[in-house]
Design a protein around this motif. Structure first.
Motif, mmCIF file in Angstrom:
data_model
loop_
_atom_site.group_PDB
_atom_site.id
_atom_site.type_symbol
_atom_site.label_atom_id
_atom_site.label_comp_id
_atom_site.label_asym_id
_atom_site.label_seq_id
_atom_site.Cartn_x
_atom_site.Cartn_y
_atom_site.Cartn_z
ATOM 1 N N ILE A 137 -52.629 -28.572 6.769
ATOM 2 C CA ILE A 137 -51.173 -28.515 6.793
ATOM 3 C C ILE A 137 -50.540 -29.767 7.395
ATOM 4 O O ILE A 137 -49.491 -30.223 6.943
ATOM 5 C CB ILE A 137 -50.699 -27.248 7.537
ATOM 6 C CG1 ILE A 137 -49.177 -27.085 7.469
ATOM 7 C CG2 ILE A 137 -51.188 -27.250 8.977
ATOM 8 C CD1 ILE A 137 -48.658 -26.784 6.098
ATOM 9 N N VAL A 140 -50.493 -32.305 4.810
ATOM 10 C CA VAL A 140 -49.502 -31.980 3.783
ATOM 11 C C VAL A 140 -48.145 -32.559 4.174
ATOM 12 O O VAL A 140 -47.403 -33.065 3.338
ATOM 13 C CB VAL A 140 -49.393 -30.458 3.572
ATOM 14 C CG1 VAL A 140 -48.407 -30.143 2.453
ATOM 15 C CG2 VAL A 140 -50.744 -29.854 3.241
ATOM 16 N N ARG A 141 -47.824 -32.492 5.474
ATOM 17 C CA ARG A 141 -46.549 -33.059 5.923
ATOM 18 C C ARG A 141 -46.503 -34.547 5.622
ATOM 19 O O ARG A 141 -45.506 -35.052 5.098
ATOM 20 C CB ARG A 141 -46.361 -32.815 7.423
ATOM 21 C CG ARG A 141 -45.017 -33.321 7.933
ATOM 22 C CD ARG A 141 -44.756 -32.968 9.385
ATOM 23 N NE ARG A 141 -43.328 -33.079 9.680
ATOM 24 C CZ ARG A 141 -42.766 -32.759 10.829
ATOM 25 N NH1 ARG A 141 -43.509 -32.283 11.815
ATOM 26 N NH2 ARG A 141 -41.455 -32.880 11.011
ATOM 27 N N MET A 366 -46.652 -22.137 9.741
ATOM 28 C CA MET A 366 -46.222 -21.348 8.589
ATOM 29 C C MET A 366 -46.084 -19.897 9.015
ATOM 30 O O MET A 366 -46.939 -19.350 9.710
ATOM 31 C CB MET A 366 -47.210 -21.483 7.438
ATOM 32 C CG MET A 366 -47.272 -22.881 6.860
ATOM 33 S SD MET A 366 -47.890 -22.952 5.172
ATOM 34 C CE MET A 366 -46.463 -22.379 4.238
ATOM 35 N N VAL A 388 -50.611 -24.050 0.717
ATOM 36 C CA VAL A 388 -49.168 -24.276 0.814
ATOM 37 C C VAL A 388 -48.524 -24.249 -0.565
ATOM 38 O O VAL A 388 -47.484 -23.613 -0.775
ATOM 39 C CB VAL A 388 -48.878 -25.615 1.524
ATOM 40 C CG1 VAL A 388 -47.373 -25.899 1.530
ATOM 41 C CG2 VAL A 388 -49.405 -25.606 2.947
ATOM 42 N N ALA A 397 -42.293 -27.187 -0.734
ATOM 43 C CA ALA A 397 -43.104 -27.826 0.305
ATOM 44 C C ALA A 397 -42.635 -29.251 0.555
ATOM 45 O O ALA A 397 -42.406 -29.658 1.709
ATOM 46 C CB ALA A 397 -44.577 -27.811 -0.095
ATOM 47 N N ARG A 398 -42.492 -30.033 -0.509
ATOM 48 C CA ARG A 398 -42.104 -31.439 -0.340
ATOM 49 C C ARG A 398 -40.721 -31.549 0.301
ATOM 50 O O ARG A 398 -40.512 -32.340 1.230
ATOM 51 C CB ARG A 398 -42.133 -32.172 -1.687
ATOM 52 C CG ARG A 398 -43.531 -32.443 -2.201
ATOM 53 C CD ARG A 398 -43.494 -33.429 -3.364
ATOM 54 N NE ARG A 398 -42.955 -34.700 -2.936
ATOM 55 C CZ ARG A 398 -43.563 -35.877 -3.074
ATOM 56 N NH1 ARG A 398 -44.763 -35.937 -3.628
ATOM 57 N NH2 ARG A 398 -42.991 -36.985 -2.674
ATOM 58 N N THR A 400 -38.941 -29.301 2.102
ATOM 59 C CA THR A 400 -38.829 -28.768 3.456
ATOM 60 C C THR A 400 -39.558 -29.637 4.469
ATOM 61 O O THR A 400 -39.098 -29.826 5.604
ATOM 62 C CB THR A 400 -39.374 -27.331 3.517
ATOM 63 O OG1 THR A 400 -38.820 -26.573 2.438
ATOM 64 C CG2 THR A 400 -39.012 -26.676 4.830
ATOM 65 N N LEU A 401 -40.701 -30.190 4.071
ATOM 66 C CA LEU A 401 -41.452 -31.046 4.986
ATOM 67 C C LEU A 401 -40.787 -32.397 5.191
ATOM 68 O O LEU A 401 -41.028 -33.074 6.190
ATOM 69 C CB LEU A 401 -42.875 -31.238 4.461
ATOM 70 C CG LEU A 401 -43.769 -30.000 4.553
ATOM 71 C CD1 LEU A 401 -45.019 -30.172 3.691
ATOM 72 C CD2 LEU A 401 -44.153 -29.705 5.994
ATOM 73 N N LEU A 412 -42.440 -23.499 8.446
ATOM 74 C CA LEU A 412 -42.165 -23.139 7.057
ATOM 75 C C LEU A 412 -42.238 -21.621 6.940
ATOM 76 O O LEU A 412 -43.293 -21.023 7.159
ATOM 77 C CB LEU A 412 -43.183 -23.782 6.113
ATOM 78 C CG LEU A 412 -43.351 -25.305 6.185
ATOM 79 C CD1 LEU A 412 -44.280 -25.782 5.081
ATOM 80 C CD2 LEU A 412 -42.015 -26.008 6.080
#
Length: 551
Positions: A137, A140-141, A366, A388, A397-398, A400-401, A412
């Motif tokens: 995760i 991912v950010r 999350m 995610v 995802a994109r 919000t991050l 999230l």
């Protein structure tokens, strides 16, 4: 007229006053022009008179009076008021404001792009998770923020090379290989080894694809699992990045630094700079000269090369490949790397405050049904990028991050981010775009074309003026996001723009109703809708998020 154009006009007014002998000052390189919160204070405000007063040897209001007269001569300026100690409040006429809609529509995908960082060569490294498991995760950010930042930097004129640093050398890779070998042979996982269904999957893929691997001698078998396991894991990471819309120009191998002799050469280069010393049989870099809390070992007394030596060689490689600024994007658990990486740059003779930037991203949580989600079925005790995407999708995802500063921990909420609600930020922005597309479809259905006879002065209501003012700010927001390396400025701008559009939509009739006659006001508003849709689409593209036409 955009704030940037008005800023240039104020500069010209200052220069003209200087050339006329009315002011004796240096013309400022930049003039700040802002949208006032209180619209009674005009469309734009500048503090340039206060900025110049001391050098001019005049009271600020006297300087403001000089400049106000010249600004009133500009086409499109309806009024200039002097407020407080010397602020200049500038009001544009409706036609000048409205003309921005035509400018945006004509510019299309180029609107918002600027040259704030023109020519700056940036190496942007992000994610760079060890290739010993799926992207978690935290990675991912960085996948969202890093890729968005690359798009924004390019939009501000920078030359950007994106890079993923593969830590494919050292102890962790050896543990990964041993874990694969153990799984393939139905043996217990070694101490500090890797667990999870993905280890079993990769081990099976290797045994299926490399017949006879289990019959090899112990060391050969281990090396084979290392080579093939690394290849499969890197391929999976690349697949995840592609599906997430994240692009890397270079996948840089740490092992290549050792194999090519780059590490040894880097140590010698740093020694020539006078910062390498020998102590107790080891080779050290004197990083304490540049703010690090302790000097760092490059080569241990037993001859083993440290990770730090590879870090030094990697930085020098970036500079040798033309990077003027090297940007590192690291996780919260790497905070201790900031000073040591900056010290490497300083030891190499670079400016540690300019040639290297280290950004730290805080943790991501999350939630589902109000409780924190901690586990992945496939990877064991981590949440992966695939988890995610499965739970909330790539767009959510994109967006919000990317919408929060990387300095802050974020949460999230799976339930929220999968609802069609104004509380869901990505839905709120995407729905605004879809609503604009719906207006265009309805106009087509009625046989209405916005046409070429655009009368910008008809966009004169407070809601139209507010929307035009918000649209004018987009290039500055993009420039700010690039300058501070913070994509969240773009996301937050889009949310404000969506809100401003919704208020315009509620208060201004865009299309004729029933047998109502089509007017130039309707057409002008269609231009404004198209301009707003263009800006929303451009902003979403900078974040790597889709701009749906229907929702």
């Amino acid at each position: 007229m955009t704030p940037a154009e008005l800023s240039q006009a104020v500069q010209v007014a200052v220069r003209t006053a200087v050339e006329a002998g009315e002011l004796s000052v240096d013309v400022p390189e930049q003039v700040t022009v802002e949208r006032p919160k209180n619209r009674d204070h005009g469309d734009y405000a500048t503090n340039v008179a206060l900025q110049l007063a001391k050098a001019a040897g005049k009271p600020p209001r006297a300087v403001a009076e000089l400049l106000a007269g010249r600004l009133l001569e500009l086409p499109g300026v309806a009024k200039v008021d002097i407020a407080g100690p010397g602020f200049l409040n500038i009001t544009l006429d409706a036609a000048t404001q409205g003309e921005l809609a035509r400018t945006i529509v004509a510019a299309g995908a180029d609107y918002g792009r600027n040259e704030a960082l023109k020519g700056l060569r940036i190496n942007l490294e992000f994610v760079s998770a060890n290739p010993t498991g799926p992207i978690h995760i935290g990675g991912v950010r960085w996948a969202a923020v890093g890729d968005s930042l690359a798009r924004i930097l390019k939009a501000t004129g920078a030359e950007v090379s994106t890079e993923y640093y593969l830590n494919d050398a050292g102890v962790q890779i050896s543990k990964f290989a041993a874990s694969l070998k153990a799984a393939a042979n139905n043996q217990p996982v070694p101490a500090d080894g890797y667990v999870g269904e993905y280890i079993v999957e990769i081990a099976k893929a290797i045994t299926d694809g490399v017949p006879g691997i289990l019959d090899l001698p112990e060391e050969e078998q281990l090396q084979s699992f290392r080579t093939h396991g690394l290849g499969l894991m890197v391929a999976e990471i690349q697949r995840s990045m592609d599906e997430f819309g994240t692009h890397f120009d270079t996948w840089f191998s740490e092992q290549s630094l050792h194999d090519s002799g780059a590490v040894s050469k880097a140590i010698e280069r740093l020694r020539e700079q006078g910062h390498v010393f020998d102590l107790d049989g080891a080779i050290w870099l004197r990083t304490t000269d540049f703010g690090d809390d302790k000097d760092r070992v490059l080569i241990k007394a037993d001859g083993e090369t440290t990770y730090f030596a590879a870090d030094a060689a990697y930085y020098l490689s970036k500079r040798d490949r033309g990077a003027e600024v090297s940007v590192y994007m690291l996780g919260a658990d790497h905070h201790g790397y900031v000073n040591r990486l900056k010290a490497i740059a300083a030891c190499a003779g670079d400016d540690m405050d300019r040639n290297i930037e280290v950004k730290i991203g805080q943790f991501v949580k999350m939630l589902r049904d109000g409780e924190e989600v901690r586990m992945s079925k496939r990877a064991g005790n981590i949440i992966t990028i695939d988890d995610v995407v499965d739970w909330i999708g790539v767009d959510a995802a994109r967006y919000t991050l990317s919408r929060s500063s990387t300095d802050s921990t974020i949460t999230l909420d799976i339930n929220l981010l999968t609802t069609q609600s104004n509380e869901n930020p990505v839905y709120y922005v995407q729905y605004a775009h879809a609503r604009m597309c719906s207006v265009a479809r309805k106009a087509d259905g009625l046989g209405i074309d916005k046409g070429s006879d655009f009368v910008p002065g008809l966009l004169a209501t407070e809601w139209e003026s507010d929307l035009l003012g918000r649209l004018a700010l987009f290039p500055d927001e993009v420039a700010k996001a690039g300058r501070f390396r913070e994509p969240h400025h773009v996301a937050r701008y889009l949310e404000k723009l969506a809100g401003t559009y919704h208020r315009f939509w509620e208060n201004c009739q865009i299309l004729p109703k029933g047998d109502e006659e089509l007017t130039d006001t309707h057409r002008a508003r269609l231009w404004l809708v198209e301009a707003t849709r263009t800006v929303l689409a451009n902003g979403l593209d900078l974040l790597g998020v889709s701009a749906p036409e229907r929702m």
